[in-house]
Write a protein that holds these residues in place. Structure first.
Motif, short mmCIF file in Angstrom:
data_model
loop_
_atom_site.label_atom_id
_atom_site.label_comp_id
_atom_site.label_asym_id
_atom_site.label_seq_id
_atom_site.Cartn_x
_atom_site.Cartn_y
_atom_site.Cartn_z
N PRO A 73 0.56 -1.06 0.40
CA PRO A 73 -0.42 -0.21 -0.04
C PRO A 73 1.01 1.42 0.18
O PRO A 73 0.29 2.24 0.06
N GLY A 74 2.40 0.77 0.01
CA GLY A 74 2.89 2.39 0.42
C GLY A 74 2.91 3.35 1.61
O GLY A 74 2.16 3.70 1.84
N GLY A 75 3.84 4.49 1.57
CA GLY A 75 4.03 4.65 2.74
C GLY A 75 5.25 4.78 3.39
O GLY A 75 5.99 4.37 3.16
N TRP A 76 5.26 5.37 4.68
CA TRP A 76 6.31 5.39 6.29
C TRP A 76 5.78 3.74 6.44
O TRP A 76 5.80 3.21 6.76
N THR A 77 7.55 3.68 6.96
CA THR A 77 8.60 2.53 7.15
C THR A 77 9.08 3.34 8.79
O THR A 77 10.44 3.41 7.53
N ILE A 78 8.63 2.70 9.73
CA ILE A 78 10.27 3.14 10.82
C ILE A 78 10.81 2.41 11.45
O ILE A 78 9.58 1.15 11.53
N HIS A 79 11.74 1.72 11.56
CA HIS A 79 12.34 0.33 11.96
C HIS A 79 13.40 0.82 13.26
O HIS A 79 14.08 1.38 12.82
N GLY A 80 12.79 0.65 14.10
CA GLY A 80 14.46 0.16 14.85
C GLY A 80 14.63 -1.34 15.24
O GLY A 80 13.68 -1.77 16.04
N ARG A 81 16.44 -1.31 15.25
CA ARG A 81 16.76 -2.83 16.16
C ARG A 81 16.67 -2.82 17.58
O ARG A 81 16.43 -1.83 18.13
N ALA A 82 17.17 -4.26 17.62
CA ALA A 82 16.68 -4.81 18.93
C ALA A 82 18.18 -3.75 19.34
O ALA A 82 19.92 -4.06 19.18
#
Length: 267
Positions: A73-82
């Protein structure tokens, strides 16, 4: 012969038409540079490929912010590593999520965490969002019913935050946060979601919705550039202050500038 340095727009610069849009949750996506330029000024690395989606990486390489409008669907992805304090986490926000609301979360990634316990519901209650409980779920909706924030807990104890906005024509967006998303980031998001003040969009970029209110404003390019530059300057000042604190040097923090101007109701 030396070239003259460009001094900006002259006194006769023509004003351009913009619109203030309210409620902000239905204002449409906006300019992604509102987020990317702030992160870059805060010391984040731009890992984007030429012609590809946006990808920003934090100085410690533990968090990435991506925006991809070319997939569904597109858009924003904010990903944090452990890391030592947090498990791996991620947040996904639709491409129509206003950048001002997304920035609530991404700006918070550049600031030290407050010592106070986060409270996602506090900003919503301050703006008189009604809250109701259904079983294990809790939900708050904006007074006009266009936006919401929901907490869902499964029988196994895992929890998830879900948010979004939608008009009567079905236009809108959704956002969801994995159970391990740091709560102070979810609170920063909810604070921007609940803010009642409008956001500005250029002519031709205002969504067609019967549930938004707009006001026409005249903005000179130099004014717009000054407002944008002030946000970048604030990010740089905050980054310098943090680095100074680590090295023992005194630092200062710039105060954000709030534009003020005449507005004419459009409808």
């Amino acid at each position: 012969m030396k070239k003259k340095q460009w001094q900006g727009w002259g006194p006769g610069e023509p004003a351009e038409q913009y619109y203030l849009v309210q409620p902000r949750a239905l204002a449409g996506g906006g300019d992604v540079r509102h987020i990317s330029e702030f992160l870059r000024a805060s010391g984040w690395r731009d890992k984007s490929k030429t012609g590809g989606p946006l990808l920003m990486e934090s100085p410690d390489r533990f968090v990435r912010v991506a925006y991809d409008p070319y997939v569904l669907p597109g858009g924003w992805t904010i990903h944090g590593r452990a890391d030592g304090a947090n498990a791996e986490w991620s947040a996904h926000l639709g491409w129509q999520t206003p950048v001002e609301i997304v920035a609530g979360l991404t700006d918070a990634l550049t600031r030290p965490r407050s010592a106070h316990a986060p409270n996602v519901w506090a900003p919503l209650r301050e703006q008189n969002w009604p809250t109701r409980f259904v079983g294990r779920d809790c939900m708050a909706a904006s007074p006009d019913g266009t936006a919401w924030m929901q907490y869902h807990q499964d029988v196994d104890g895992s929890a998830m935050w879900w948010s979004g906005a939608q008009d009567k024509q079905g236009n809108g967006w959704t956002a969801n946060f994995t159970p391990s998303t740091p709560m102070h980031l979810v609170q920063a998001f909810s604070a921007e979601l609940a803010r009642p003040d409008p956001v500005m969009r250029p002519r031709g970029r205002v969504p067609h919705s019967a549930q938004i209110r707009t006001w026409s404003v005249s903005v000179k390019p130099s004014q717009l550039n000054a407002w944008q530059q002030n946000r970048i300057t604030t990010a740089r000042a905050d980054a310098w202050a943090r680095n100074s604190a680590r090295s023992g040097r005194p630092g200062t923090t710039a105060r954000p500038y709030t534009p003020v101007g005449d507005a004419r109701p459009r409808r």
